[in-house]
Design a protein around this motif. Sequence first.
Motif, mmCIF file in Angstrom:
data_model
loop_
_atom_site.group_PDB
_atom_site.id
_atom_site.type_symbol
_atom_site.label_atom_id
_atom_site.label_comp_id
_atom_site.label_asym_id
_atom_site.label_seq_id
_atom_site.Cartn_x
_atom_site.Cartn_y
_atom_site.Cartn_z
ATOM 1 N N VAL A 273 66.612 -18.609 104.384
ATOM 2 C CA VAL A 273 67.653 -17.694 104.777
ATOM 3 C C VAL A 273 67.695 -16.234 104.655
ATOM 4 N N LEU A 274 66.912 -15.830 103.706
ATOM 5 C CA LEU A 274 66.762 -14.583 103.606
ATOM 6 C C LEU A 274 65.590 -14.061 104.197
ATOM 7 N N ALA A 275 64.289 -14.767 103.949
ATOM 8 C CA ALA A 275 63.120 -14.182 104.745
ATOM 9 C C ALA A 275 62.979 -14.159 106.140
ATOM 10 N N ILE A 294 59.212 -18.729 92.658
ATOM 11 C CA ILE A 294 59.122 -18.208 93.949
ATOM 12 C C ILE A 294 60.276 -17.139 94.319
ATOM 13 N N ASN A 295 59.731 -16.137 95.016
ATOM 14 C CA ASN A 295 60.428 -15.050 95.479
ATOM 15 C C ASN A 295 60.464 -15.078 96.871
ATOM 16 N N CYS A 296 61.722 -14.677 97.473
ATOM 17 C CA CYS A 296 61.916 -14.193 98.891
ATOM 18 C C CYS A 296 62.540 -12.958 98.980
ATOM 19 N N ARG A 297 62.176 -12.122 99.782
ATOM 20 C CA ARG A 297 62.778 -10.734 99.902
ATOM 21 C C ARG A 297 63.120 -10.521 101.577
ATOM 22 N N SER A 298 64.109 -9.728 101.422
ATOM 23 C CA SER A 298 64.542 -8.900 103.043
ATOM 24 C C SER A 298 65.053 -7.641 102.776
ATOM 25 N N GLY A 302 68.422 -8.920 101.068
ATOM 26 C CA GLY A 302 68.442 -9.070 99.653
ATOM 27 C C GLY A 302 67.416 -9.876 99.174
ATOM 28 N N SER A 303 67.404 -10.448 97.877
ATOM 29 C CA SER A 303 66.276 -11.213 97.614
ATOM 30 C C SER A 303 66.720 -12.484 96.653
ATOM 31 N N SER A 304 65.694 -13.618 96.663
ATOM 32 C CA SER A 304 66.182 -14.767 95.834
ATOM 33 C C SER A 304 64.961 -15.062 94.912
ATOM 34 N N TYR A 305 65.239 -15.747 93.862
ATOM 35 C CA TYR A 305 64.149 -16.170 92.816
ATOM 36 C C TYR A 305 64.523 -17.821 92.271
#
Length: 370
Positions: A273-275, A294-298, A302-305
């Motif tokens: 959704v973010l990446a 797991i980290n995703c960042r845009s 923004g980001s998620s963890y």
Amino acid sequence: MKFTIEKNVFLNILKLPTNIVDNTNINPVLTGIVIECKNKQLTIVSSNNNLSIHTSCSDVEIVNDGKVLIRGKLLFSIISKLKQSKITFEVVDNSIVRISTNNFSSDINLLDDVGYPSINFNFEGWTKLEINSKFLKEVINKITNTTNLLLDRSTPLNGILFDSTRLEGFLECVGTDGHHLSYLKTPFTGEKFKIIISVENLRNISELINKDQNIAFHLLNKQLIIEMQQTLLNCRLIDGDYPSAIKAIEAPQQFEFSINKNELVDAIERGIVLASAEKKPSILCNISNDTMKINCRSIEYGSSYEEIAIKNYSGNNLNVSFNVKYLMDLVKNIDNTEVLVQFTENTKPFFIKDPKDTNYISLILPIRII
């Protein structure tokens, strides 16, 4: 030429020949399909220069024999919208076909068949091979999404390699785009062969695979005709050498761990959704003794963890980054509830495996962490 046929029967034999027709083709005759009545059979032929189809049907009432070239997608659209079950197809002069039911009639202009390619569907004397339909369906479902569909259809990386020459007693299939790879094998005792079939052609024929049976492959040099039920498919094979990717799956791996497939898929889907806003959507994974973080960042969103439990890992803590869409391609192909991950270091390929299926292997290259 005149015949009467049930609507659903007509749509069924029109569907695949119509699907492959390319309305943007610079050759106008290839926007059409050939319909012929002869010897108490209705035959339909279509081609896009990459795949040609010949399908026949005897469940038809033929009044007069004949042969016409008609716009395939236009015909299919009209037939699919009719309410009555019985349809009459009649050539009323040399340039018009009349499609009619009890309360409907439509006149469609025919195409000039001058210049329509002569397509060979005669495989007499060719080498015959038999591939189980269940295996072929698995190849289409699990391997075609790891090829590069953005490349020209004549490029080897736009196809799937079928190879029975390398591993004695097995047929191996592999697809890759250079970033991730899927591999599948099955026992095989037929003639030795090695060909590359385009993903586009494989996906087109997947609609005909509907039960567990052997499918006949007829080979002559670089020509292939696939025989399925009442349909013949003349496939243009891809020339060139496939990358020596199969050898990569045999490299020994130093570390491994297992992880719950559903938990991993859910985490990846939330990260996408973010990446996905990034040009190169990635997911950063920190692997430790019993946890994957797991980290995703845009930059824009923004980001998620989140954290997922893993089992049986004995290596050091490490960070590794993957293309999130490529990783999802591979994880979703695992049929087991557990996913086995194997690797040597964070700069070399990671293997994504089903611990209960040694015939299927996939791998993904990490993204360099800057």
